[in-house]
Scaffold this motif. Structure first.
Motif, short mmCIF file in Angstrom:
data_model
loop_
_atom_site.label_atom_id
_atom_site.label_comp_id
_atom_site.label_asym_id
_atom_site.label_seq_id
_atom_site.Cartn_x
_atom_site.Cartn_y
_atom_site.Cartn_z
N GLN A 143 18.18 9.81 -8.96
CA GLN A 143 18.02 11.11 -9.61
C GLN A 143 17.35 11.00 -10.99
O GLN A 143 16.82 11.98 -11.49
N VAL A 144 17.43 9.82 -11.60
CA VAL A 144 16.87 9.65 -12.95
C VAL A 144 15.81 8.54 -12.96
O VAL A 144 15.63 7.85 -13.96
N ALA A 145 15.09 8.39 -11.85
CA ALA A 145 14.06 7.35 -11.76
C ALA A 145 12.84 7.68 -12.61
O ALA A 145 12.24 6.79 -13.22
N PHE A 146 12.45 8.96 -12.65
CA PHE A 146 11.31 9.31 -13.50
C PHE A 146 11.60 9.00 -14.97
O PHE A 146 10.76 8.37 -15.64
N SER A 163 3.93 10.33 -13.37
CA SER A 163 4.30 11.04 -12.15
C SER A 163 3.78 10.31 -10.91
O SER A 163 4.47 10.25 -9.88
N ARG A 164 2.57 9.75 -10.99
CA ARG A 164 2.05 8.97 -9.87
C ARG A 164 2.91 7.72 -9.64
O ARG A 164 3.16 7.33 -8.49
N MET A 165 3.35 7.09 -10.73
CA MET A 165 4.21 5.91 -10.61
C MET A 165 5.55 6.29 -9.99
O MET A 165 6.08 5.56 -9.15
N TRP A 166 6.09 7.43 -10.40
CA TRP A 166 7.35 7.91 -9.81
C TRP A 166 7.17 8.15 -8.32
O TRP A 166 8.06 7.82 -7.52
N HIS A 167 6.02 8.70 -7.94
CA HIS A 167 5.73 8.91 -6.51
C HIS A 167 5.70 7.58 -5.77
O HIS A 167 6.25 7.46 -4.66
N ASP A 168 5.06 6.57 -6.34
CA ASP A 168 5.04 5.23 -5.73
C ASP A 168 6.45 4.69 -5.56
O ASP A 168 6.80 4.11 -4.52
N LEU A 169 7.26 4.87 -6.60
CA LEU A 169 8.63 4.35 -6.57
C LEU A 169 9.46 5.04 -5.50
O LEU A 169 10.15 4.38 -4.71
N THR A 170 9.41 6.37 -5.45
CA THR A 170 10.21 7.08 -4.46
C THR A 170 9.72 6.82 -3.04
O THR A 170 10.53 6.79 -2.10
N ASN A 171 8.41 6.62 -2.87
CA ASN A 171 7.90 6.24 -1.55
C ASN A 171 8.44 4.90 -1.12
O ASN A 171 8.77 4.68 0.06
N GLY A 226 4.92 0.75 -25.39
CA GLY A 226 3.84 1.32 -26.20
C GLY A 226 2.84 2.12 -25.42
O GLY A 226 1.69 2.26 -25.84
N GLY A 227 3.26 2.67 -24.27
CA GLY A 227 2.37 3.47 -23.45
C GLY A 227 1.49 2.69 -22.51
O GLY A 227 0.66 3.26 -21.81
N VAL A 228 1.68 1.38 -22.46
CA VAL A 228 0.89 0.53 -21.55
C VAL A 228 1.58 0.51 -20.20
O VAL A 228 2.66 -0.08 -20.05
N LEU A 229 0.97 1.14 -19.19
CA LEU A 229 1.59 1.28 -17.87
C LEU A 229 0.93 0.40 -16.81
O LEU A 229 1.57 0.06 -15.81
N ARG A 230 -0.32 0.05 -17.01
CA ARG A 230 -1.08 -0.70 -16.00
C ARG A 230 -1.26 -2.15 -16.46
O ARG A 230 -1.35 -2.40 -17.67
N PRO A 231 -1.34 -3.10 -15.52
CA PRO A 231 -1.22 -2.90 -14.07
C PRO A 231 0.20 -2.54 -13.65
O PRO A 231 1.18 -2.96 -14.28
N TRP A 232 0.27 -1.79 -12.55
CA TRP A 232 1.54 -1.29 -12.02
C TRP A 232 1.56 -1.49 -10.51
O TRP A 232 0.57 -1.21 -9.83
N GLN A 233 2.67 -1.98 -10.02
CA GLN A 233 2.90 -1.99 -8.57
C GLN A 233 4.38 -2.19 -8.33
O GLN A 233 5.10 -2.77 -9.15
N ILE A 234 4.86 -1.64 -7.22
CA ILE A 234 6.29 -1.71 -6.89
C ILE A 234 6.45 -1.75 -5.39
O ILE A 234 5.68 -1.12 -4.65
N HIS A 268 2.82 14.62 -8.98
CA HIS A 268 1.57 14.63 -9.73
C HIS A 268 0.59 15.69 -9.23
O HIS A 268 -0.20 16.24 -10.02
N GLY A 269 0.67 16.04 -7.95
CA GLY A 269 -0.17 17.13 -7.45
C GLY A 269 0.23 18.47 -8.06
O GLY A 269 -0.63 19.29 -8.41
N ASP A 270 1.54 18.69 -8.18
CA ASP A 270 2.02 19.93 -8.81
C ASP A 270 1.70 19.93 -10.30
O ASP A 270 1.39 20.98 -10.88
N LEU A 271 1.81 18.77 -10.94
CA LEU A 271 1.45 18.67 -12.36
C LEU A 271 0.00 19.09 -12.57
O LEU A 271 -0.31 19.91 -13.45
#
Length: 351
Positions: free
Chosen positions: A156-159, A317-325, A170-178, A101-104
């Motif tokens: 490799q295909v988590a994003f 992208s932030r969610m993907w970062h949370d997941l990979t962390n 439908g584009g509803v992402l929040r609340p989110w936690q993993i 997300h920083g690069d984005l």
């Protein structure tokens, strides 16, 4: 119709982008490849009938679009830096996921500086089986609330998994936690929620360092469960299944009577076509077509004819970062071998 002159950066997965460009001759004109100059890259350029450039500085000034299909900074490659260079020159960029997300954010800033358009590419969400699953999920969730999501993918295909889930919801992402429950054997188990729906996720968190794009146990497998049943994307390429929830009515318990209307429903139904294409057809035709959907979306955005999904892609992208962390470093499995098994071996004794 305006034809945009396009170059492709990268010649491994970039070959799929070249195939996508050639499928859209009315909208795009492939005019070059940017790569390091290896003999393989030279051969790819020769097959495509376009010149090979070894740096952005060599590109002619009339290039409209660059497809950056080089590993991004988050994956240890120069893709994000390359995208920024192109954007500041005023070249519109479609960059293959995943991107930190920083690069984005940096690419969006570079796009503003250069007066260009930047878009994130993800072919998986455009595949026909995924589109059927997303369309069916949206209808399902108009009538029933989601009770749970059960999903599996490879790291490799988590994003794209998160992208598919976001589209289905439908584009509803929040609340989110993993958070990870276990990750000792290369098959990680994670629990959390997405869009407020309980989520259980299995991720194959292992990689062959010499062949990192192969040996995946899963691409994407997703079930959205409701009080009426579960909708399942069995694989990224289908099929899509609907399984009504079993309900044994009082008539069965009291009088062994099976006349209740809902008992006539099939225990499992295929949503859409029953079969799937061969991997040859999928890779040579459907994947380039799916990439073409992103190319057309970028083109429409360049011409001012479509929405701008920046904030949505940043959230993913932030969610993907949370997941990979949560996953941590993948387990290394060097020396993996491809071991195909003919389906006839499995069906020979099946009646």
């Amino acid at each position: 119709m305006t034809r945009l002159k396009a170059v492709v950066c990268g010649t491994t997965f970039g070959q799929f982008y070249l195939a996508a460009l050639h499928r859209l001759p009315g909208e795009f004109e492939p005019v070059g490849i940017v790569a390091r100059g290896s003999s393989r890259s030279a051969a790819v350029a020769a097959r495509a009938g376009v010149p090979l450039y070894t740096s952005v500085d060599e590109l002619p000034g009339d290039v409209d679009v660059a497809c950056v299909v080089v590993r991004s900074g988050a994956m240890g490659g120069p893709g994000s830096e390359l995208a920024e260079q192109l954007l500041t020159r005023g070249v519109n960029v479609l960059q293959e996921q995943p991107v930190h997300h920083g690069d984005l954010a940096a690419c969006y800033r570079a796009a503003r500086v250069g007066g260009a358009t930047y878009r994130l590419g993800d072919l998986y969400v455009h595949l026909s089986a995924v589109q059927r699953f997303v369309a069916a999920a949206r209808v399902l969730l108009e009538h029933r609330a989601a009770a749970y999501i059960d999903a599996a993918c490879s790291m490799q295909v988590a994003f794209p998994l998160l992208h598919i889930l976001g589209a289905a919801l439908g584009g509803v992402l929040r609340p989110w936690q993993i958070s990870a429950v276990g990750n000792d054997t290369g098959l990680a188990l994670l629990h959390g929620e997405i869009g407020g729906v309980p989520l259980t996720l299995r991720v194959q968190n292992e990689v062959d360092p010499d062949d990192p794009d192969n040996h995946l146990h899963f691409l994407h497998r997703i079930t959205i469960g409701t009080s009426s049943g579960g909708l399942t994307l069995t694989d990224t390429h289908g099929p899509v299944l609907w399984n009504p929830r079993l309900h044994i009515p009082a008539g069965v318990r009291d009088a062994f009577d099976f006349d209740a209307d809902h008992l006539s429903a099939d225990a499992s139904s295929i949503v859409g076509p029953a079969g799937t294409a061969s991997y040859r057809e999928l890779l040579s035709a459907e994947w380039p077509t799916a990439i073409g959907a992103d190319l057309l979306a970028l083109r429409e955005q360049v011409l001012g004819q479509s929405d701008r999904p920046e904030q949505y892609h940043l959230a993913l992208s932030r969610m993907w970062h949370d997941l990979t962390n949560s996953l941590g470093y993948p387990v290394l499995r060097p020396g993996q071998a491809h071991e195909p098994l003919p389906v006839e071996l499995l069906t020979a004794e099946v009646r």
